[in-house]
Design a protein around this motif. Structure first.
Motif, PDB file in Angstrom:
ATOM      1  N   THR A   1      -1.625  19.709  -7.656  1.00 59.36           N
ATOM      2  CA  THR A   1      -0.626  18.658  -7.813  1.00 59.36           C
ATOM      3  C   THR A   1      -0.367  18.460  -9.296  1.00 59.36           C
ATOM      4  OG1 THR A   1      -2.283  16.889  -7.904  1.00 59.36           O
ATOM      5  CG2 THR A   1      -1.370  17.454  -5.728  1.00 59.36           C
TER       6      THR A   1
ATOM      7  N   ARG B   1       1.455  15.328 -11.876  1.00 65.20           N
ATOM      8  CA  ARG B   1       2.166  14.091 -12.105  1.00 65.20           C
ATOM      9  C   ARG B   1       1.986  13.719 -13.562  1.00 65.20           C
ATOM     10  NH1 ARG B   1       0.683   8.519  -9.001  1.00 65.20           N
ATOM     11  NH2 ARG B   1      -0.970   8.530 -10.557  1.00 65.20           N
ATOM     12  N   ASP B   2       3.074  13.290 -14.170  1.00 58.76           N
ATOM     13  CA  ASP B   2       3.055  12.888 -15.584  1.00 58.76           C
ATOM     14  C   ASP B   2       2.508  13.997 -16.473  1.00 58.76           C
ATOM     15  OD1 ASP B   2       3.964  10.418 -14.689  1.00 58.76           O
ATOM     16  OD2 ASP B   2       1.937   9.584 -14.589  1.00 58.76           O
TER      17      ASP B   2
ATOM     18  N   LEU C   1      -4.416  12.367  -6.107  1.00 59.78           N
ATOM     19  CA  LEU C   1      -3.899  13.596  -6.697  1.00 59.78           C
ATOM     20  C   LEU C   1      -4.795  14.794  -6.400  1.00 59.78           C
ATOM     21  CD1 LEU C   1      -2.815  12.070 -10.110  1.00 59.78           C
ATOM     22  CD2 LEU C   1      -1.332  12.681  -8.192  1.00 59.78           C
TER      23      LEU C   1
ATOM     24  N   GLY D   1       4.669  18.863  -7.142  1.00 62.33           N
ATOM     25  CA  GLY D   1       4.958  17.698  -7.969  1.00 62.33           C
ATOM     26  C   GLY D   1       4.869  16.408  -7.165  1.00 62.33           C
ATOM     27  N   VAL D   2       4.225  15.409  -7.752  1.00 59.09           N
ATOM     28  CA  VAL D   2       4.124  14.088  -7.123  1.00 59.09           C
ATOM     29  C   VAL D   2       5.206  13.208  -7.732  1.00 59.09           C
ATOM     30  CG1 VAL D   2       2.633  12.102  -6.691  1.00 59.09           C
ATOM     31  CG2 VAL D   2       1.660  14.410  -6.743  1.00 59.09           C
ATOM     32  N   ARG D   3       6.161  12.812  -6.908  1.00 59.40           N
ATOM     33  CA  ARG D   3       7.367  12.172  -7.390  1.00 59.40           C
ATOM     34  C   ARG D   3       7.124  10.761  -7.925  1.00 59.40           C
ATOM     35  NH1 ARG D   3       8.443  13.873  -2.432  1.00 59.40           N
ATOM     36  NH2 ARG D   3       8.640  11.762  -1.625  1.00 59.40           N
ATOM     37  N   ARG D   4       7.956  10.358  -8.864  1.00 58.28           N
ATOM     38  CA  ARG D   4       8.047   8.967  -9.328  1.00 58.28           C
ATOM     39  C   ARG D   4       9.511   8.528  -9.248  1.00 58.28           C
ATOM     40  NH1 ARG D   4       3.861   6.402 -11.484  1.00 58.28           N
ATOM     41  NH2 ARG D   4       2.155   7.492 -12.523  1.00 58.28           N
TER      42      ARG D   4
ATOM     43  N   SER E   1       0.069   4.282  -7.842  1.00 60.21           N
ATOM     44  CA  SER E   1       1.061   4.657  -8.845  1.00 60.21           C
ATOM     45  C   SER E   1       0.490   4.685 -10.254  1.00 60.21           C
ATOM     46  CB  SER E   1       2.232   3.659  -8.789  1.00 60.21           C
ATOM     47  OG  SER E   1       3.115   3.856  -9.846  1.00 60.21           O
TER      48      SER E   1
ATOM     49  N   ASP F   1       9.047   4.096  -7.188  1.00 59.49           N
ATOM     50  CA  ASP F   1       7.676   4.121  -7.677  1.00 59.49           C
ATOM     51  C   ASP F   1       7.367   2.799  -8.364  1.00 59.49           C
ATOM     52  OD1 ASP F   1       5.219   5.759  -8.739  1.00 59.49           O
ATOM     53  OD2 ASP F   1       6.108   4.821 -10.501  1.00 59.49           O
TER      54      ASP F   1
END
Length: 628
Positions: A22, A24-25, A84, A210-213, A245, A347
């Protein structure tokens, strides 16, 4: 020419899982960091052999003792990892697979990712039925694994090798989806697991999910800002979505800029540290007087990352202001529309940051801010009284609140507390002073007895340098102590505090309140009349924990307990603190519930307790509202 690799289905699945990530950011995480397993004829020659062949470097293996407990451990790991990174859990067919159901329900209700890989009956049906096969006369394709369908966010059965490719990809998609995530089940017939196939090399390429925001819709954001500006008594309710989040900093900045107070659900507690000026503590049936009074008078409630369960809403009796309106700040549109809220689907971190910008220069009335801060200070004095140990109590058994007070005085922001069931969740929600964003780990979506010890193990695997405490009552301990053996085997120094009060104390108290007179809730011998009102059972939970390999410290008094907790915190092996507690008295004990909880009472009865309880029930139920 297309390159292929010949592997069994099980070997291909484990290789595939070892190469999923995964992101994120800008930070990448291993999606399936390890696999838990208990082997039987349904997976020993398939997934078991594949894990052996793949090797620990590519797919670490963890040996469990109970299938349900393995899922709880995986949930603890995934929660601590911010959803994650997750674990897989493999079991044999039959009872091994059905033992997963409770853990799967917990994961899905709490929206925590876990991958379940139960063995299944033969796809080719060489003999019919085979051992542990469920025979359903009207449906030949049903197995016991179908019990996992309603508690899984995604379910598939791999009846041919090539079906693994789309099934595995869909499984990863759901696990990495911040809205859809939960238990994902891939049922694996035992013959198919061992069948070979020529797999395209592309299937084993590293893949990043990808972990969406998602950012808020412009119009929804404008409506939310307008509602906040128009409100005189706004309140934020922070739920578990704030934690998932990583929106704690954004929430603090929002509260500091606007002066809006922040109450928390069980999953959201710790979103602000307890000493933040805007934090007013837990809300709902187990909430603080401060938070519940604010909720009753609020004309705007910003429900941020919460499912608004019955404990949070006090069974639809809490929000009593006739003018109250709601903003549903949630990544899931289903939750964002609850209580007829104006949705703000996004998010949590992104929405709070953009809402703060949209409200630049706006702040609540100083009198409102001053009033809730005074009320908060008053509540903290009540917590001090509950935690206090008068000098004459030093040589007495502690109350449960005093036990929490001793632990409160010992820990720092690095400690993690885990609990799920009994009377402790209510006491913790009201009293515990969370010092960091992830210190408070109370599983209250399913409130599953037996969660705490395996979850502590999984959490400690995700946070190996931090003290992890499992707080359990005697009823919970007896449900599921098996993963103590795994903690000992792996050298994971979890700290288990057993609070022994001779029975199901929480439900016993509830039984008394609803006219059940504590029936069947105490651990006692039968009396002459056949009731369970004789002497306490001679159960020695400390000896049981020691027999499973833990270091055990027995305590009798407050003084003993103080020393034992300090010793356990410094221990480098799994350690149990055993404490018998006494009933709270007028000096020390948690305050009573500050809001109602709907537990239906017999509408007709002859016993006085039930008749009186029904009168109180009718009085409370009359306050229910439907927010439209």
């Amino acid at each position: 020419m297309r390159h292929t690799t010949r592997l069994t289905v099980a070997q291909a699945l484990i290789r595939f899982l070892s190469r999923q990530y995964t992101e994120r950011d800008g930070r990448r995480h291993r999606l399936i960091a390890a696999t838990w397993g208990i082997f039987g004829h349904g997976n020993v020659a398939g997934i078991g052999q594949a894990l052996l062949e793949t090797g620990r470097a590519d797919m670490p293996f963890l040996q469990g003792r109970n299938e349900q407990a393995m899922v709880h451990a995986a949930v603890g790991f995934a929660r601590q990892s911010g959803r994650l990174s997750a674990h897989a859990v493999t079991t044999s067919i039959g009872p091994g697979a059905t033992n997963l159901v409770t853990g799967a329900a917990l994961a899905t209700i709490n929206r925590i990712p876990v991958l379940l890989l139960p063995g299944d009956a033969f796809a080719t049906r060489p003999a019919d039925p085979v051992l542990q096969q469920l025979e359903v006369p009207y449906a030949g394709d049903v197995s016991v694994n179908d019990t996992l369908r309603p508690v899984s966010r995604h379910f598939d059965r791999i009846t041919r090798p090539e079906a693994l490719i789309p099934a595995a990809l869909q499984a990863m998609r759901v696990l990495a989806d911040p809205v859809q995530t939960g238990a994902v089940t891939l049922a694996l017939p035992q013959d198919v697991q061992a069948e070979a196939y020529d797999w395209p090399e592309e299937f084993f390429a590293e893949r990043v999910w990808g972990v969406r925001r998602p950012r808020p819709d412009r119009d929804e954001l404008a409506h939310a800002a307008e509602a906040v500006r128009a409100a005189a008594r706004p309140l934020v309710i922070a739920g578990g979505g704030i934690r998932h989040s990583g929106a704690q900093t954004a929430l603090a900045a929002f509260a500091e800029a606007t002066g809006i107070p922040v109450a928390s659900t069980q999953a959201g507690k710790g979103a602000l540290p307890y000493d933040h000026p805007a934090d007013v503590g837990g809300v709902g049936h187990t909430g603080t007087a401060t938070a519940d009074a604010l909720a009753r008078g609020a004309d705007l409630v910003i429900a941020a990352g919460t499912r608004l369960t019955d404990f949070t809403t006090a069974s639809a009796t809490l929000f009593q202001n006739p003018a109250v309106r709601f903003i549903g700040l949630n990544l899931d549109p289903y939750d964002a529309h609850k209580l007829a809220a104006r949705p703000l689907v996004a998010d949590a971190r992104e929405a709070l940051e953009e809402l703060r910008t949209a409200l630049a220069g706006h702040r609540v009335d100083p009198a409102y801010e001053a009033a809730y801060r005074r009320a908060k200070a008053g509540w903290e004095e009540r917590v001090d009284r509950a935690y206090a140990v008068p000098r004459e109590d030093e040589d007495e058994p502690p109350t449960q609140a005093q036990l929490l007070g001793l632990l409160d005085g010992l820990v720092d922001a690095g400690d993690i507390l885990i609990n799920a069931a009994g009377s402790l969740p209510g006491d913790l929600h009201q009293l515990w002073r969370s010092r960091s964003a992830d210190q408070y780990h109370v599983e209250y979506g399913y409130s599953c007895m037996g969660y705490e010890i395996p979850a502590a193990l999984g959490t400690a695997l995700a946070a190996p340098d931090r003290p992890v405490w499992a707080l359990v009552g005697d009823g919970t301990y007896l449900m599921n102590p098996t993963e103590i053996v795994t903690a000992v085997q792996e050298g994971v120094p979890i700290k288990v505090v057993i609070v022994d009060n001779h029975g199901y104390a929480s439900i016993g108290g509830l039984s008394g309140a609803v006219g059940g007179e504590g029936f069947g809730t105490a651990y006692r011998f039968r009396a002459g009349d056949g009731s369970y009102t004789g002497p306490p059972l001679p159960v020695d939970l400390a000896a049981n924990a020691a027999s499973l390999g833990m270091a055990v410290i027995r305590t009798r008094t407050v003084g003993d307990l103080r020393k034992a907790l300090a010793e356990a915190r410094e221990a480098d092996r799994p350690t149990c603190v055993y404490a018998r507690t006494r009933t709270p008295d007028t000096v020390s004990g948690p305050p009573p519930a500050q809001a109602w909880w709907d537990v239906p009472v017999a509408e007709t009865a002859t016993r006085t307790a039930a008749v009186g309880a029904r009168e109180e029930y009718d009085r409370q139920a009359a306050q229910r509202r439907r927010h439209l």
